[in-house]
Design an enzyme around this catalytic site. Sequence first.
Site, PDB file in Angstrom:
ATOM      1  N   HIS A  62      35.896  48.694  20.644  1.00  0.00           N
ATOM      2  CA  HIS A  62      35.013  47.532  20.546  1.00  0.00           C
ATOM      3  C   HIS A  62      33.985  47.601  21.669  1.00  0.00           C
ATOM      4  O   HIS A  62      34.019  48.510  22.499  1.00  0.00           O
ATOM      5  CB  HIS A  62      35.793  46.218  20.555  1.00  0.00           C
ATOM      6  CG  HIS A  62      36.584  45.932  21.789  1.00  0.00           C
ATOM      7  ND1 HIS A  62      37.657  46.706  22.206  1.00  0.00           N
ATOM      8  CD2 HIS A  62      36.483  44.951  22.718  1.00  0.00           C
ATOM      9  CE1 HIS A  62      38.165  46.201  23.315  1.00  0.00           C
ATOM     10  NE2 HIS A  62      37.474  45.133  23.655  1.00  0.00           N
ATOM     11  N   HIS A  64      33.101  45.656  24.345  1.00  0.00           N
ATOM     12  CA  HIS A  64      33.196  45.087  25.694  1.00  0.00           C
ATOM     13  C   HIS A  64      32.960  46.142  26.767  1.00  0.00           C
ATOM     14  O   HIS A  64      33.381  47.296  26.628  1.00  0.00           O
ATOM     15  CB  HIS A  64      34.553  44.404  25.903  1.00  0.00           C
ATOM     16  CG  HIS A  64      34.666  43.094  25.183  1.00  0.00           C
ATOM     17  ND1 HIS A  64      35.865  42.493  24.896  1.00  0.00           N
ATOM     18  CD2 HIS A  64      33.714  42.256  24.695  1.00  0.00           C
ATOM     19  CE1 HIS A  64      35.652  41.343  24.261  1.00  0.00           C
ATOM     20  NE2 HIS A  64      34.364  41.186  24.122  1.00  0.00           N
ATOM     21  N   ASP A  66      34.209  46.888  29.586  1.00  0.00           N
ATOM     22  CA  ASP A  66      35.334  47.618  30.179  1.00  0.00           C
ATOM     23  C   ASP A  66      35.993  48.586  29.190  1.00  0.00           C
ATOM     24  O   ASP A  66      37.093  49.096  29.433  1.00  0.00           O
ATOM     25  CB  ASP A  66      36.367  46.660  30.781  1.00  0.00           C
ATOM     26  CG  ASP A  66      36.999  45.727  29.772  1.00  0.00           C
ATOM     27  OD1 ASP A  66      36.350  45.400  28.764  1.00  0.00           O
ATOM     28  OD2 ASP A  66      38.154  45.310  29.980  1.00  0.00           O
ATOM     29  N   HIS A  67      35.292  48.847  28.085  1.00  0.00           N
ATOM     30  CA  HIS A  67      35.696  49.868  27.120  1.00  0.00           C
ATOM     31  C   HIS A  67      34.562  50.844  26.833  1.00  0.00           C
ATOM     32  O   HIS A  67      34.808  51.885  26.205  1.00  0.00           O
ATOM     33  CB  HIS A  67      36.148  49.216  25.816  1.00  0.00           C
ATOM     34  CG  HIS A  67      37.359  48.345  25.980  1.00  0.00           C
ATOM     35  ND1 HIS A  67      38.614  48.704  25.551  1.00  0.00           N
ATOM     36  CD2 HIS A  67      37.512  47.130  26.573  1.00  0.00           C
ATOM     37  CE1 HIS A  67      39.476  47.758  25.852  1.00  0.00           C
ATOM     38  NE2 HIS A  67      38.826  46.788  26.485  1.00  0.00           N
ATOM     39  N   HIS A 120      39.936  39.871  18.204  1.00  0.00           N
ATOM     40  CA  HIS A 120      39.482  39.839  19.594  1.00  0.00           C
ATOM     41  C   HIS A 120      37.952  39.837  19.620  1.00  0.00           C
ATOM     42  O   HIS A 120      37.325  39.046  20.332  1.00  0.00           O
ATOM     43  CB  HIS A 120      40.049  41.049  20.326  1.00  0.00           C
ATOM     44  CG  HIS A 120      39.650  41.153  21.766  1.00  0.00           C
ATOM     45  ND1 HIS A 120      40.016  40.225  22.711  1.00  0.00           N
ATOM     46  CD2 HIS A 120      38.918  42.094  22.424  1.00  0.00           C
ATOM     47  CE1 HIS A 120      39.532  40.581  23.897  1.00  0.00           C
ATOM     48  NE2 HIS A 120      38.863  41.705  23.745  1.00  0.00           N
ATOM     49  N   ASP A 137      42.141  46.155  22.495  1.00  0.00           N
ATOM     50  CA  ASP A 137      42.601  44.843  22.943  1.00  0.00           C
ATOM     51  C   ASP A 137      43.150  43.988  21.796  1.00  0.00           C
ATOM     52  O   ASP A 137      43.168  42.760  21.890  1.00  0.00           O
ATOM     53  CB  ASP A 137      41.451  44.084  23.616  1.00  0.00           C
ATOM     54  CG  ASP A 137      41.109  44.634  24.991  1.00  0.00           C
ATOM     55  OD1 ASP A 137      41.778  45.583  25.441  1.00  0.00           O
ATOM     56  OD2 ASP A 137      40.140  44.135  25.601  1.00  0.00           O
ATOM     57  N   HIS A 175      45.237  47.890  28.214  1.00  0.00           N
ATOM     58  CA  HIS A 175      45.479  47.163  29.466  1.00  0.00           C
ATOM     59  C   HIS A 175      46.973  47.099  29.783  1.00  0.00           C
ATOM     60  O   HIS A 175      47.809  47.053  28.880  1.00  0.00           O
ATOM     61  CB  HIS A 175      44.933  45.731  29.392  1.00  0.00           C
ATOM     62  CG  HIS A 175      43.449  45.647  29.330  1.00  0.00           C
ATOM     63  ND1 HIS A 175      42.652  45.716  30.444  1.00  0.00           N
ATOM     64  CD2 HIS A 175      42.615  45.506  28.275  1.00  0.00           C
ATOM     65  CE1 HIS A 175      41.381  45.608  30.092  1.00  0.00           C
ATOM     66  NE2 HIS A 175      41.335  45.477  28.765  1.00  0.00           N
TER      67      HIS A 175
END
Length: 262
Positions: A62, A64, A66-67, A120, A137, A175
């Site tokens: 996805h 975001h 932090d990905h 998410h 996530d 995570h």
Amino acid sequence: MLSYNHSNFTVHQLPVLKDNYIYLIEAHASSALIVIDPAEAVSVRRACRELGKPLTHIFNTHHHWDHTDGNQSLKKDFGAVVIGAAHDAERIPGINLKVSEASPPLVDGLNIRVLDVAGHTRGHIAYLLDDALFCGDTLFGAGCGRLFEGTPAQMWQSLQKIAQLDGNTRIYCAHEYTLANLAFAVMVDPENSTLKERLARDSEKRQQDIPTIPSTIEIEKATNPFLRPLDAAFLSAYAAGKAVKPEALAVFTHIRQQKDHF
């Protein structure tokens, strides 16, 4: 860097940032080296040097940051192909190949399925390689992602899709949230002896700085409160105790709302 062997590939796990995991998938029968959700580039470059192989593909679950933060830098360094969801392509930095359940990526030596797992985010996907699921996530150790863009119905549909996979499928989520999730799970499902055993086992792992991930579908179905509505006895008991409609979606929605304020 910890490594996990599968029949056609090896998964290398890179802990980064505060609690992220980046995964490198090294194919056995080809030169393919895939990174899943590169939160940053430095750790990936270092791992590629250790493996003595160039990065060939970047898979995003996805959009975001932090990905995806390592996408552009790694693409520039290696010429790697950036892959993400066709229906969310405008938010994937540097995307080259748009994929879907009907049109998965083709990589030499690997059998790859794409699962649409919205919830998410509206464009979240997961990648299934044989008995390994890279789910970003959507599903965590004893948890699931917050509903930032999707609805409870979308997330519940996505979790049911994952729960139908073989019980031995290993869950490589993005995570290390397991202990916090287990603390909530014990409150939701206090009579679950398997859950209590997992809490003890995973607590010991974290005390030794060992990842709790990968998990498995079997473990998650037995202990993850967001999959427990699939169990008829749990569903009935929880609904009665919380005065919730005794239907899986209603119970899942109530549990997700409780977790948001835990």
